[in-house]
Motif scaffolding. Structure first.
Motif, PDB file in Angstrom:
ATOM      1  N   SER A  37      70.260  30.197  32.925  1.00 47.38           N
ATOM      2  CA  SER A  37      70.107  30.976  31.832  1.00 47.38           C
ATOM      3  C   SER A  37      69.565  30.381  30.863  1.00 47.38           C
ATOM      4  N   LYS A  89      70.908  40.601  27.439  1.00 46.42           N
ATOM      5  CA  LYS A  89      70.080  39.744  28.017  1.00 46.42           C
ATOM      6  C   LYS A  89      68.795  40.729  27.873  1.00 46.42           C
ATOM      7  N   SER A  92      67.944  42.333  31.401  1.00 44.84           N
ATOM      8  CA  SER A  92      68.713  42.820  32.006  1.00 44.84           C
ATOM      9  C   SER A  92      69.398  43.944  31.147  1.00 44.84           C
ATOM     10  N   ASP A  94      72.452  44.883  31.905  1.00 42.93           N
ATOM     11  CA  ASP A  94      73.889  44.387  31.882  1.00 42.93           C
ATOM     12  C   ASP A  94      74.296  43.746  30.650  1.00 42.93           C
ATOM     13  N   LEU A  95      75.614  43.700  30.332  1.00 43.02           N
ATOM     14  CA  LEU A  95      75.890  42.668  29.362  1.00 43.02           C
ATOM     15  C   LEU A  95      76.855  41.854  30.079  1.00 43.02           C
ATOM     16  N   PHE A  96      76.672  40.458  29.458  1.00 43.08           N
ATOM     17  CA  PHE A  96      77.363  39.264  30.061  1.00 43.08           C
ATOM     18  C   PHE A  96      77.973  38.714  29.067  1.00 43.08           C
ATOM     19  N   TYR A 102      74.607  31.978  29.192  1.00 49.46           N
ATOM     20  CA  TYR A 102      75.099  33.300  29.614  1.00 49.46           C
ATOM     21  C   TYR A 102      75.975  32.974  30.801  1.00 49.46           C
ATOM     22  N   THR A 104      77.119  34.025  34.888  1.00 45.54           N
ATOM     23  CA  THR A 104      76.806  34.726  36.101  1.00 45.54           C
ATOM     24  C   THR A 104      77.485  36.149  36.001  1.00 45.54           C
ATOM     25  N   THR A 106      78.895  39.653  34.935  1.00 47.97           N
ATOM     26  CA  THR A 106      78.830  40.452  34.070  1.00 47.97           C
ATOM     27  C   THR A 106      80.045  41.102  33.521  1.00 47.97           C
ATOM     28  N   LYS A 108      81.300  43.965  33.258  1.00 50.40           N
ATOM     29  CA  LYS A 108      81.755  45.025  33.845  1.00 50.40           C
ATOM     30  C   LYS A 108      82.609  44.334  35.293  1.00 50.40           C
ATOM     31  N   GLU A 109      82.020  43.354  35.744  1.00 51.38           N
ATOM     32  CA  GLU A 109      82.503  42.649  36.905  1.00 51.38           C
ATOM     33  C   GLU A 109      83.816  42.094  36.387  1.00 51.38           C
ATOM     34  N   GLN A 140      74.006  49.438  22.633  1.00 48.80           N
ATOM     35  CA  GLN A 140      74.883  48.806  23.567  1.00 48.80           C
ATOM     36  C   GLN A 140      76.250  48.603  23.150  1.00 48.80           C
TER      37      GLN A 140
END
Length: 293
Positions: A37, A89, A92, A94-96, A102, A104, A106, A108-109, A140
């Motif tokens: 990143s 990002k 992307s 997604d939010l990190f 950054y 790896t 996310t 949500k994960e 966002q």
């Protein structure tokens, strides 16, 4: 507001959350930093990333990695406060999470893993502190808060409530004034010394203490930081080395506060590399001493 059996092997009935030493993880998700990143911080190093990324990113990672245990392992160790920093990002949707780089993983994960753990431990309460947002639009922020509300649903503790007695499991603090929602708690004040020397960290914490306890929950950060003036240290050492060396001195400060007459001078105690050193177990032992036989 009680936290109940939030600490491993503590009895179900404990003092109020404001009177309990809560274990916290500083930059909780920084165990999954992405070497590929771009650099987000600090600004003086970020400026060189575009043309010196190969030598710079490993060094940034060495000083930005604040945890080694994943979120489930931190929870198993007794951590109940999580410092969560979020960034968008450009490439992307997604939010990190981030700290220097950054992650790896996310958002949500990470929250899915945490929610599954709560599903297996239905008497536990966690404090999620979202802050330090970077590269995020108003849309966002809306998407993120909507996701968190939908994801945790009935587990979210409306402010203020007796969370544990009412069966709630998640206190959600969101440090963005443009977002207002009855289930989002305000920002939790974090005492951060921004020092690499533990003696200076303790001096800062003592000065903060003299100003008086903040209203509500607050965090005393035991975490050290990189001193930009010491380039040799930055190139040859790691944050973990500094943290492990400084930890006994910092823990002694916590014990001094906890053994004094004014125990409300400490509340959430956040540190780095929780679960790797004896941080969690040492704080748990202090709470056990309060709970009696």
């Amino acid at each position: 507001l009680t936290i109940g059996a939030c600490f491993m092997k503590l009895p179900a009935k404990t003092p109020s959350l404001k009177q309990t030493l809560v274990l916290g993880s500083h930059d909780a998700m920084a165990y999954s930093l992405d070497m590929d990143s771009s650099v987000l911080e600090p600004n003086n190093i970020k400026a060189f990333d575009s043309w010196l990324s190969t030598p710079i990113r490993p060094i940034v990672k060495k000083w930005s990695t604040t945890q080694e245990k994943n979120i489930s392992e931190q929870l198993d160790a007794g951590i109940r406060y999580f410092d969560l920093r979020v960034a968008g990002k450009p490439e992307s949707s997604d939010l990190f999470f981030y700290h220097g780089l950054y992650t790896t993983m996310t958002v949500k994960e990470g929250m899915t893993e945490l929610e599954k753990w709560l599903g297996r431990h239905t008497k536990e309460v966690v404090i999620l502190a979202f802050s330090h947002f970077k590269e995020m639009s108003a849309d966002q922020h809306t998407d993120l808060t909507n996701f968190l509300k939908e994801h945790f649903k009935a587990k979210l503790c409306p402010k203020p409530q007796d969370c544990w007695e009412s069966g709630y499991q998640v206190i959600l603090s969101y440090d963005n004034r443009s977002v207002d929602d009855p289930v989002l708690w305000p920002a939790i004040e974090y005492w951060w010394a921004d020092k690499s020397d533990p003696k200076e960290v303790i001096s800062y914490l003592n000065n903060q203490k003299q100003k008086g306890r903040p209203v509500g929950l607050f965090v005393a950060g035991l975490n050290l930081t990189f001193d930009g003036m010491d380039v040799h240290l930055y190139l040859t050492k790691s944050l973990k080395e500094k943290t492990m060396t400084a930890y006994p001195r910092l823990l002694d400060w916590v014990k001094e506060q906890h053994s004094g007459s004014d125990k409300e001078s400490v509340n959430i105690i956040a540190g780095d590399f929780v679960g790797v050193n004896s941080f969690a177990q040492d704080i748990i032992q202090l709470n056990k001493a309060d709970s009696g036989p």
